[in-house]
Write a protein that holds these residues in place. Structure first.
Motif, PDB file in Angstrom:
ATOM      1  N   ASP A  96       0.821  -1.218   0.000  1.00  0.00           N
ATOM      2  CA  ASP A  96       0.000   0.000   0.000  1.00  0.00           C
ATOM      3  C   ASP A  96       0.852   1.264   0.000  1.00  0.00           C
ATOM      4  O   ASP A  96       0.379   2.337  -0.398  1.00  0.00           O
ATOM      5  CB  ASP A  96      -0.912   0.017   1.230  1.00  0.00           C
ATOM      6  CG  ASP A  96      -1.973  -1.073   1.172  1.00  0.00           C
ATOM      7  OD1 ASP A  96      -2.188  -1.618   0.077  1.00  0.00           O
ATOM      8  OD2 ASP A  96      -2.578  -1.370   2.213  1.00  0.00           O
ATOM      9  N   PHE A  97       2.098   1.155   0.433  1.00  0.00           N
ATOM     10  CA  PHE A  97       2.974   2.320   0.495  1.00  0.00           C
ATOM     11  C   PHE A  97       3.693   2.579  -0.825  1.00  0.00           C
ATOM     12  O   PHE A  97       4.368   3.597  -0.964  1.00  0.00           O
ATOM     13  CB  PHE A  97       4.014   2.142   1.614  1.00  0.00           C
ATOM     14  CG  PHE A  97       3.456   2.342   2.992  1.00  0.00           C
ATOM     15  CD1 PHE A  97       3.643   3.531   3.667  1.00  0.00           C
ATOM     16  CD2 PHE A  97       2.725   1.342   3.619  1.00  0.00           C
ATOM     17  CE1 PHE A  97       3.126   3.725   4.950  1.00  0.00           C
ATOM     18  CE2 PHE A  97       2.199   1.517   4.891  1.00  0.00           C
ATOM     19  CZ  PHE A  97       2.403   2.719   5.557  1.00  0.00           C
ATOM     20  N   ASN A  98       3.573   1.658  -1.765  1.00  0.00           N
ATOM     21  CA  ASN A  98       4.244   1.822  -3.052  1.00  0.00           C
ATOM     22  C   ASN A  98       3.484   2.799  -3.944  1.00  0.00           C
ATOM     23  O   ASN A  98       2.261   2.881  -3.890  1.00  0.00           O
ATOM     24  CB  ASN A  98       4.379   0.479  -3.772  1.00  0.00           C
ATOM     25  CG  ASN A  98       5.392  -0.432  -3.094  1.00  0.00           C
ATOM     26  OD1 ASN A  98       5.951  -0.079  -2.061  1.00  0.00           O
ATOM     27  ND2 ASN A  98       5.621  -1.600  -3.673  1.00  0.00           N
ATOM     28  N   TYR A  99       4.240   3.531  -4.755  1.00  0.00           N
ATOM     29  CA  TYR A  99       3.637   4.429  -5.739  1.00  0.00           C
ATOM     30  C   TYR A  99       4.295   4.161  -7.086  1.00  0.00           C
ATOM     31  O   TYR A  99       5.482   4.405  -7.268  1.00  0.00           O
ATOM     32  CB  TYR A  99       3.835   5.888  -5.332  1.00  0.00           C
ATOM     33  CG  TYR A  99       3.199   6.873  -6.283  1.00  0.00           C
ATOM     34  CD1 TYR A  99       1.820   7.070  -6.285  1.00  0.00           C
ATOM     35  CD2 TYR A  99       3.968   7.588  -7.179  1.00  0.00           C
ATOM     36  CE1 TYR A  99       1.219   7.951  -7.160  1.00  0.00           C
ATOM     37  CE2 TYR A  99       3.383   8.485  -8.057  1.00  0.00           C
ATOM     38  CZ  TYR A  99       2.012   8.661  -8.045  1.00  0.00           C
ATOM     39  OH  TYR A  99       1.425   9.540  -8.921  1.00  0.00           O
ATOM     40  N   HIS A 100       3.531   3.593  -8.010  1.00  0.00           N
ATOM     41  CA  HIS A 100       4.052   3.204  -9.332  1.00  0.00           C
ATOM     42  C   HIS A 100       5.291   2.320  -9.168  1.00  0.00           C
ATOM     43  O   HIS A 100       6.340   2.550  -9.785  1.00  0.00           O
ATOM     44  CB  HIS A 100       4.378   4.433 -10.177  1.00  0.00           C
ATOM     45  CG  HIS A 100       3.156   5.156 -10.665  1.00  0.00           C
ATOM     46  ND1 HIS A 100       2.502   4.814 -11.832  1.00  0.00           N
ATOM     47  CD2 HIS A 100       2.453   6.176 -10.140  1.00  0.00           C
ATOM     48  CE1 HIS A 100       1.459   5.615 -12.013  1.00  0.00           C
ATOM     49  NE2 HIS A 100       1.394   6.447 -10.981  1.00  0.00           N
TER      50      HIS A 100
ATOM     51  N   ALA B 170       7.383   3.692  -1.279  1.00  0.00           N
ATOM     52  CA  ALA B 170       7.151   4.890  -0.450  1.00  0.00           C
ATOM     53  C   ALA B 170       8.090   6.041  -0.804  1.00  0.00           C
ATOM     54  O   ALA B 170       8.914   6.456   0.014  1.00  0.00           O
ATOM     55  CB  ALA B 170       7.296   4.526   1.020  1.00  0.00           C
ATOM     56  N   PRO B 171       7.996   6.596  -2.003  1.00  0.00           N
ATOM     57  CA  PRO B 171       8.940   7.656  -2.406  1.00  0.00           C
ATOM     58  C   PRO B 171       8.888   8.884  -1.510  1.00  0.00           C
ATOM     59  O   PRO B 171       9.921   9.493  -1.224  1.00  0.00           O
ATOM     60  CB  PRO B 171       8.505   7.986  -3.844  1.00  0.00           C
ATOM     61  CG  PRO B 171       7.096   7.502  -3.955  1.00  0.00           C
ATOM     62  CD  PRO B 171       7.006   6.311  -3.051  1.00  0.00           C
ATOM     63  N   TRP B 172       7.672   9.266  -1.054  1.00  0.00           N
ATOM     64  CA  TRP B 172       7.576  10.437  -0.173  1.00  0.00           C
ATOM     65  C   TRP B 172       8.279  10.191   1.152  1.00  0.00           C
ATOM     66  O   TRP B 172       8.867  11.096   1.738  1.00  0.00           O
ATOM     67  CB  TRP B 172       6.094  10.766   0.059  1.00  0.00           C
ATOM     68  CG  TRP B 172       5.360   9.709   0.804  1.00  0.00           C
ATOM     69  CD1 TRP B 172       5.179   9.619   2.137  1.00  0.00           C
ATOM     70  CD2 TRP B 172       4.723   8.538   0.245  1.00  0.00           C
ATOM     71  NE1 TRP B 172       4.470   8.487   2.461  1.00  0.00           N
ATOM     72  CE2 TRP B 172       4.175   7.806   1.316  1.00  0.00           C
ATOM     73  CE3 TRP B 172       4.560   8.062  -1.063  1.00  0.00           C
ATOM     74  CZ2 TRP B 172       3.480   6.611   1.122  1.00  0.00           C
ATOM     75  CZ3 TRP B 172       3.855   6.872  -1.241  1.00  0.00           C
ATOM     76  CH2 TRP B 172       3.334   6.161  -0.158  1.00  0.00           C
ATOM     77  N   LEU B 173       8.230   8.943   1.623  1.00  0.00           N
ATOM     78  CA  LEU B 173       8.891   8.597   2.880  1.00  0.00           C
ATOM     79  C   LEU B 173      10.404   8.599   2.700  1.00  0.00           C
ATOM     80  O   LEU B 173      11.143   9.047   3.585  1.00  0.00           O
ATOM     81  CB  LEU B 173       8.397   7.229   3.352  1.00  0.00           C
ATOM     82  CG  LEU B 173       8.907   6.729   4.697  1.00  0.00           C
ATOM     83  CD1 LEU B 173       8.643   7.752   5.786  1.00  0.00           C
ATOM     84  CD2 LEU B 173       8.249   5.403   5.054  1.00  0.00           C
ATOM     85  N   GLN B 174      10.871   8.115   1.548  1.00  0.00           N
ATOM     86  CA  GLN B 174      12.304   8.153   1.271  1.00  0.00           C
ATOM     87  C   GLN B 174      12.826   9.587   1.278  1.00  0.00           C
ATOM     88  O   GLN B 174      13.877   9.883   1.854  1.00  0.00           O
ATOM     89  CB  GLN B 174      12.597   7.506  -0.090  1.00  0.00           C
ATOM     90  CG  GLN B 174      12.378   6.007  -0.141  1.00  0.00           C
ATOM     91  CD  GLN B 174      12.920   5.402  -1.423  1.00  0.00           C
ATOM     92  OE1 GLN B 174      14.030   5.710  -1.828  1.00  0.00           O
ATOM     93  NE2 GLN B 174      12.133   4.553  -2.076  1.00  0.00           N
ATOM     94  N   ILE B 175      12.083  10.499   0.657  1.00  0.00           N
ATOM     95  CA  ILE B 175      12.501  11.895   0.591  1.00  0.00           C
ATOM     96  C   ILE B 175      12.562  12.502   1.989  1.00  0.00           C
ATOM     97  O   ILE B 175      13.496  13.236   2.336  1.00  0.00           O
ATOM     98  CB  ILE B 175      11.545  12.689  -0.313  1.00  0.00           C
ATOM     99  CG1 ILE B 175      11.712  12.243  -1.768  1.00  0.00           C
ATOM    100  CG2 ILE B 175      11.797  14.191  -0.190  1.00  0.00           C
ATOM    101  CD1 ILE B 175      10.681  12.805  -2.712  1.00  0.00           C
ATOM    102  N   GLN B 176      11.557  12.183   2.798  1.00  0.00           N
ATOM    103  CA  GLN B 176      11.528  12.731   4.157  1.00  0.00           C
ATOM    104  C   GLN B 176      12.704  12.219   4.984  1.00  0.00           C
ATOM    105  O   GLN B 176      13.331  12.976   5.734  1.00  0.00           O
ATOM    106  CB  GLN B 176      10.204  12.382   4.831  1.00  0.00           C
ATOM    107  CG  GLN B 176       9.911  13.205   6.069  1.00  0.00           C
ATOM    108  CD  GLN B 176       8.477  13.076   6.510  1.00  0.00           C
ATOM    109  OE1 GLN B 176       7.869  12.025   6.372  1.00  0.00           O
ATOM    110  NE2 GLN B 176       7.917  14.147   7.043  1.00  0.00           N
ATOM    111  N   LEU B 177      13.009  10.938   4.850  1.00  0.00           N
ATOM    112  CA  LEU B 177      14.140  10.367   5.582  1.00  0.00           C
ATOM    113  C   LEU B 177      15.461  10.966   5.108  1.00  0.00           C
ATOM    114  O   LEU B 177      16.366  11.224   5.914  1.00  0.00           O
ATOM    115  CB  LEU B 177      14.149   8.849   5.408  1.00  0.00           C
ATOM    116  CG  LEU B 177      13.082   8.092   6.215  1.00  0.00           C
ATOM    117  CD1 LEU B 177      12.912   6.681   5.680  1.00  0.00           C
ATOM    118  CD2 LEU B 177      13.448   8.055   7.694  1.00  0.00           C
TER     119      LEU B 177
END
Length: 229
Positions: free
Chosen positions: A186-190, A194-201
């Motif tokens: 569910d956290f995957n995007y295309h 979790a790209p947004w989570l990677q960016i935040q980290l």
């Protein structure tokens, strides 16, 4: 009244003021059935802001719903709290929100973390004593709760990175798990984990390492996290 609220929301979305309905939205949130309360809370969150005097009429209702045994009512109250709440009334509701950090339902814990994040943004001095609970949220077994806690840590680390150097290893571990596809699909995007989570980290790690150039890291396309010293 529920239908009137829906139409009032539509009027406001079109740019027309429907201030006559604000008090009725509060009454609906206070006295309606679960569905009516949901519409009332929705209308209140769209109509009002933190400085509106009407919100004072809703404080006791929010406090009562937070202590309800109905999961939906608790969720609605936490949603309103995380979106807007009078700054002066935070001390009255803070202990109840703190209790929700240990709730058995992950959605309640997640919404409680977001509510505390809102409190931190508008009154940081009032949540200084619960930093240890933020750390527990970071280690929560539910990835949604962990993700919500990163909002708080991004702000804390941005303001004072030296105080949170000890979290570097934890942030790296979380990033490795995300890049390695350990989170639910569910956290995957295309097909990207979790790209947004990677960016935040990555932002958090950038702040943590801003004054310490001893370690550098890169994320390669194969999904592996490698470190260069």
């Amino acid at each position: 009244m529920k239908e009137i609220m829906v139409r009032a929301i539509y009027c406001e979305m079109l740019g027309y003021q429907a201030s006559f309905s604000y008090i009725h939205a509060i009454k609906l949130a206070q006295q309606g059935s679960v569905l009516e309360k949901r519409v009332g809370y929705l209308a209140v969150s769209l109509f009002l802001n933190e400085t509106d005097e009407f919100l004072l009429l809703l404080v006791n209702t929010v406090l009562k719903d937070l202590q309800s045994t109905n999961l939906i009512e608790v969720c609605m109250a936490l949603t309103v709290v995380s979106q807007m709440f009078p700054k002066d009334m935070i001390p009255a509701i803070l202990p109840v929100v703190e209790e929700k950090l240990t709730h058995p339902k992950e959605i309640i814990r997640r919404k409680a973390v977001l509510a505390l994040y809102k409190f931190y943004l508008i009154a940081p001095n009032q949540v200084q004593h619960i930093h240890s609970k933020f750390r527990k949220a970071l280690c929560d077994k539910d990835p949604g709760v962990m993700t919500a806690s990163l909002h708080i840590y991004l702000q804390l680390i941005k303001e004072n990175p030296e105080s949170y150097k000890d979290l570097t290893g934890s942030m790296v571990t979380i990033l490795r798990q995300v890049v390695g596809g350990k989170l639910p699909l569910d956290f995957n995007y295309h097909s990207v984990p979790a790209p947004w989570l990677q960016i935040q980290l990555l932002r958090i790690l950038a702040y943590l390492g801003k004054e310490d150039q001893g370690y550098k890291f890169v994320v390669v396309s194969e999904g592996k996290l490698r470190f260069l010293t």
